[in-house]
Design a protein around this motif. Structure first.
Motif, PDB file in Angstrom:
ATOM      1  N   ILE A 166      71.211 -76.769 -39.646  1.00 51.85           N
ATOM      2  CA  ILE A 166      70.906 -78.201 -39.614  1.00 51.85           C
ATOM      3  C   ILE A 166      69.400 -78.421 -39.490  1.00 51.85           C
ATOM      4  CG2 ILE A 166      71.197 -80.351 -38.313  1.00 51.85           C
ATOM      5  CD1 ILE A 166      73.936 -79.288 -37.417  1.00 51.85           C
ATOM      6  N   SER A 167      68.744 -77.581 -38.700  1.00 51.72           N
ATOM      7  CA  SER A 167      67.315 -77.757 -38.419  1.00 51.72           C
ATOM      8  C   SER A 167      66.409 -77.050 -39.410  1.00 51.72           C
ATOM      9  CB  SER A 167      67.003 -77.242 -37.009  1.00 51.72           C
ATOM     10  OG  SER A 167      67.168 -75.829 -36.943  1.00 51.72           O
ATOM     11  N   GLY A 168      66.968 -76.301 -40.330  1.00 47.41           N
ATOM     12  CA  GLY A 168      66.130 -75.546 -41.249  1.00 47.41           C
ATOM     13  C   GLY A 168      65.431 -74.370 -40.601  1.00 47.41           C
ATOM     14  N   GLY A 169      66.084 -73.758 -39.587  1.00 47.63           N
ATOM     15  CA  GLY A 169      65.548 -72.549 -38.979  1.00 47.63           C
ATOM     16  C   GLY A 169      64.589 -72.773 -37.836  1.00 47.63           C
ATOM     17  N   ARG A 170      64.909 -73.723 -36.937  1.00 49.28           N
ATOM     18  CA  ARG A 170      64.016 -74.020 -35.809  1.00 49.28           C
ATOM     19  C   ARG A 170      64.690 -73.841 -34.454  1.00 49.28           C
ATOM     20  NH1 ARG A 170      62.972 -79.215 -35.705  1.00 49.28           N
ATOM     21  NH2 ARG A 170      64.356 -79.854 -37.388  1.00 49.28           N
ATOM     22  N   PHE A 171      65.900 -73.307 -34.439  1.00 45.73           N
ATOM     23  CA  PHE A 171      66.672 -73.203 -33.206  1.00 45.73           C
ATOM     24  C   PHE A 171      66.334 -71.919 -32.451  1.00 45.73           C
ATOM     25  CE2 PHE A 171      70.574 -71.831 -30.947  1.00 45.73           C
ATOM     26  CZ  PHE A 171      70.674 -72.878 -30.050  1.00 45.73           C
ATOM     27  N   ILE A 172      66.189 -72.035 -31.121  1.00 47.04           N
ATOM     28  CA  ILE A 172      66.002 -70.897 -30.221  1.00 47.04           C
ATOM     29  C   ILE A 172      67.251 -70.775 -29.353  1.00 47.04           C
ATOM     30  CG2 ILE A 172      64.676 -69.995 -28.259  1.00 47.04           C
ATOM     31  CD1 ILE A 172      62.244 -71.493 -29.406  1.00 47.04           C
ATOM     32  N   PHE A 173      67.844 -69.596 -29.315  1.00 45.59           N
ATOM     33  CA  PHE A 173      69.047 -69.371 -28.509  1.00 45.59           C
ATOM     34  C   PHE A 173      68.635 -68.908 -27.113  1.00 45.59           C
ATOM     35  CE2 PHE A 173      72.667 -66.658 -27.110  1.00 45.59           C
ATOM     36  CZ  PHE A 173      73.619 -67.661 -27.018  1.00 45.59           C
ATOM     37  N   GLY A 174      68.421 -69.884 -26.222  1.00 41.35           N
ATOM     38  CA  GLY A 174      68.126 -69.561 -24.839  1.00 41.35           C
ATOM     39  C   GLY A 174      69.418 -69.410 -24.060  1.00 41.35           C
ATOM     40  N   THR A 175      69.541 -68.324 -23.300  1.00 44.40           N
ATOM     41  CA  THR A 175      70.808 -68.098 -22.605  1.00 44.40           C
ATOM     42  C   THR A 175      70.601 -67.440 -21.249  1.00 44.40           C
ATOM     43  OG1 THR A 175      73.090 -67.332 -22.926  1.00 44.40           O
ATOM     44  CG2 THR A 175      71.323 -65.801 -23.556  1.00 44.40           C
ATOM     45  N   GLY A 176      71.614 -67.624 -20.397  1.00 41.61           N
ATOM     46  CA  GLY A 176      71.618 -67.033 -19.072  1.00 41.61           C
ATOM     47  C   GLY A 176      73.041 -66.966 -18.552  1.00 41.61           C
ATOM     48  N   SER A 177      73.190 -66.497 -17.333  1.00 39.27           N
ATOM     49  CA  SER A 177      74.526 -66.209 -16.804  1.00 39.27           C
ATOM     50  C   SER A 177      75.161 -67.374 -16.056  1.00 39.27           C
ATOM     51  CB  SER A 177      74.464 -64.993 -15.874  1.00 39.27           C
ATOM     52  OG  SER A 177      73.562 -65.225 -14.811  1.00 39.27           O
ATOM     53  N   GLY A 178      74.393 -68.442 -15.774  1.00 38.12           N
ATOM     54  CA  GLY A 178      74.956 -69.591 -15.061  1.00 38.12           C
ATOM     55  C   GLY A 178      74.837 -69.451 -13.554  1.00 38.12           C
ATOM     56  N   TRP A 179      74.777 -70.620 -12.884  1.00 40.23           N
ATOM     57  CA  TRP A 179      74.606 -70.581 -11.428  1.00 40.23           C
ATOM     58  C   TRP A 179      75.102 -71.825 -10.699  1.00 40.23           C
ATOM     59  CZ3 TRP A 179      71.751 -74.478  -9.165  1.00 40.23           C
ATOM     60  CH2 TRP A 179      70.972 -75.244 -10.035  1.00 40.23           C
ATOM     61  N   PHE A 180      75.284 -72.952 -11.398  1.00 42.57           N
ATOM     62  CA  PHE A 180      75.561 -74.228 -10.722  1.00 42.57           C
ATOM     63  C   PHE A 180      77.062 -74.367 -10.491  1.00 42.57           C
ATOM     64  CE2 PHE A 180      75.383 -79.109 -11.005  1.00 42.57           C
ATOM     65  CZ  PHE A 180      75.010 -79.230  -9.679  1.00 42.57           C
ATOM     66  N   GLU A 181      77.488 -74.151  -9.250  1.00 43.80           N
ATOM     67  CA  GLU A 181      78.919 -74.026  -8.953  1.00 43.80           C
ATOM     68  C   GLU A 181      79.695 -75.302  -9.274  1.00 43.80           C
ATOM     69  OE1 GLU A 181      81.817 -72.205  -5.446  1.00 43.80           O
ATOM     70  OE2 GLU A 181      79.667 -72.465  -5.076  1.00 43.80           O
ATOM     71  N   ARG A 219      67.403 -67.355 -40.330  1.00 45.97           N
ATOM     72  CA  ARG A 219      66.405 -66.392 -39.864  1.00 45.97           C
ATOM     73  C   ARG A 219      67.022 -65.581 -38.737  1.00 45.97           C
ATOM     74  NH1 ARG A 219      62.099 -69.388 -35.736  1.00 45.97           N
ATOM     75  NH2 ARG A 219      63.619 -70.539 -34.473  1.00 45.97           N
ATOM     76  N   LYS A 220      66.311 -64.604 -38.249  1.00 41.47           N
ATOM     77  CA  LYS A 220      66.719 -63.917 -37.041  1.00 41.47           C
ATOM     78  C   LYS A 220      66.523 -64.918 -35.904  1.00 41.47           C
ATOM     79  CE  LYS A 220      66.678 -61.083 -33.373  1.00 41.47           C
ATOM     80  NZ  LYS A 220      66.634 -61.594 -31.983  1.00 41.47           N
ATOM     81  N   ILE A 221      67.628 -65.488 -35.412  1.00 40.30           N
ATOM     82  CA  ILE A 221      67.530 -66.519 -34.381  1.00 40.30           C
ATOM     83  C   ILE A 221      66.883 -65.923 -33.127  1.00 40.30           C
ATOM     84  CG2 ILE A 221      68.819 -68.065 -32.870  1.00 40.30           C
ATOM     85  CD1 ILE A 221      70.908 -68.344 -35.069  1.00 40.30           C
ATOM     86  N   PRO A 222      65.766 -66.493 -32.654  1.00 41.14           N
ATOM     87  CA  PRO A 222      65.129 -65.952 -31.454  1.00 41.14           C
ATOM     88  C   PRO A 222      66.041 -66.108 -30.237  1.00 41.14           C
ATOM     89  CG  PRO A 222      63.643 -67.441 -32.625  1.00 41.14           C
ATOM     90  CD  PRO A 222      65.001 -67.623 -33.223  1.00 41.14           C
ATOM     91  N   VAL A 223      66.142 -65.049 -29.466  1.00 43.00           N
ATOM     92  CA  VAL A 223      66.936 -65.045 -28.238  1.00 43.00           C
ATOM     93  C   VAL A 223      65.988 -65.117 -27.050  1.00 43.00           C
ATOM     94  CG1 VAL A 223      68.528 -63.731 -26.782  1.00 43.00           C
ATOM     95  CG2 VAL A 223      68.839 -63.755 -29.278  1.00 43.00           C
ATOM     96  N   LEU A 224      66.195 -66.110 -26.198  1.00 38.00           N
ATOM     97  CA  LEU A 224      65.451 -66.249 -24.951  1.00 38.00           C
ATOM     98  C   LEU A 224      66.408 -65.967 -23.807  1.00 38.00           C
ATOM     99  CD1 LEU A 224      63.072 -69.136 -23.880  1.00 38.00           C
ATOM    100  CD2 LEU A 224      64.949 -68.431 -22.389  1.00 38.00           C
ATOM    101  N   VAL A 225      66.046 -65.054 -22.931  1.00 32.57           N
ATOM    102  CA  VAL A 225      66.840 -64.773 -21.736  1.00 32.57           C
ATOM    103  C   VAL A 225      66.032 -65.199 -20.523  1.00 32.57           C
ATOM    104  CG1 VAL A 225      67.883 -62.977 -20.294  1.00 32.57           C
ATOM    105  CG2 VAL A 225      68.146 -62.890 -22.780  1.00 32.57           C
TER     106      VAL A 225
END
Length: 260
Positions: A99-114, A154-160
């Motif tokens: 949809i964005s033409g290759g501008r998405f960053i996949f930021g991810t984490g394990s979660g914490w907010f109960e 593109r190779k979607i950038p992964v942010l951890v």
């Protein structure tokens, strides 16, 4: 100082305490101002202010941002791995990437907010079990990207995000293009050494990983110190769209001076 990559400024526009029309207008304004990246967060309730105040879901909002903008990269700081099947996450990310033409960053984490877990019916578990689940999910996400038709643009950038030395930084070494830490000074230096050791173990050049930090309560001098330690992505968090843009403009000017 010679930088290996340009300094970038991100704004985390927190999806709370505002109608979506106001958030939409601020997204457009921030892109016009020249920010490099826009982030939201992946929660179901506000994290500050009125606990049951206005709040919107992250991924559906990001799909809107993909159409609202034309230049900025964007993503979630960070997605909670617990809330969605890994293969579904991959497909959602691929779709927003297109949809964005290759501008998405996949930021991810394990979660914490109960509260998110309890009210939406997810098992909270432990910090360790949630990190183990993220470790299982990331290879599935990457595998699904290789199978989707059409594939990502593109190779979607992964942010951890996070700084746990045994598990989180190992995941950064194995999967991340960007590491978002919450540390500075001697602690950052120590975490970088730990990350370097994990990178050596998995056979990866640590210089491939962009270092990211936040600008909460930080001065220009603080940011200069982080820059000296190799951080090039800086994120300023703002709660909803009703905030003064003065600080944003100041940080953009600082960025431009570093990149001149």
């Amino acid at each position: 100082m010679t930088l290996s990559r340009p300094v970038r400024i991100a704004i985390q526009l927190q999806p709370q305490h505002a109608e979506y029309s106001a958030i939409r207008d601020r997204v457009r304004e921030l892109e016009q101002l020249g920010v490099d990246i826009l982030f939201n967060w992946d929660h179901f309730f506000p994290l500050s202010g009125e606990p049951d105040g206005l709040h919107f879901e992250a991924w559906t909002e990001l799909a809107s941002w993909a159409e609202l903008t034309s230049r900025v990269e964007f993503g979630t700081l960070v997605n909670c791995n617990s809330y969605r099947n890994p293969d579904l996450q991959a497909d959602m990310a691929r779709t927003i990437d297109h949809i964005s033409g290759g501008r998405f960053i996949f930021g991810t984490g394990s979660g914490w907010f109960e509260r998110d877990y309890d009210e939406y019916g997810y098992e909270f578990g432990t910090a360790g079990s949630r990190l183990d689940a993220l470790a299982e999910a990331l290879p599935r996400i990457e595998s699904r990207w290789s199978k989707l038709n059409p594939p990502p643009t593109r190779k979607i950038p992964v942010l951890v995000g996070g700084g746990g030395e045994k598990k989180t930084l190992k995941l950064v070494a194995e999967h991340a293009d960007i590491w978002h830490g919450f540390v500075a000074g001697d602690e950052l230096a120590h975490k970088k050494n730990v990350l370097a050791a994990h990178c050596e173990t998995v056979g990866r050049d640590m210089n491939e990983i962009e270092l990211s930090s936040d600008l909460r309560s930080r001065s220009i001098e603080d940011a200069d110190g982080l820059l000296e330690q190799g951080v090039t992505l800086f994120t300023l968090g703002v709660s909803g769209p009703e905030h003064d843009l003065t600080a944003t403009k100041q940080w953009l000017s600082w960025r431009d001076a570093q990149n001149a």
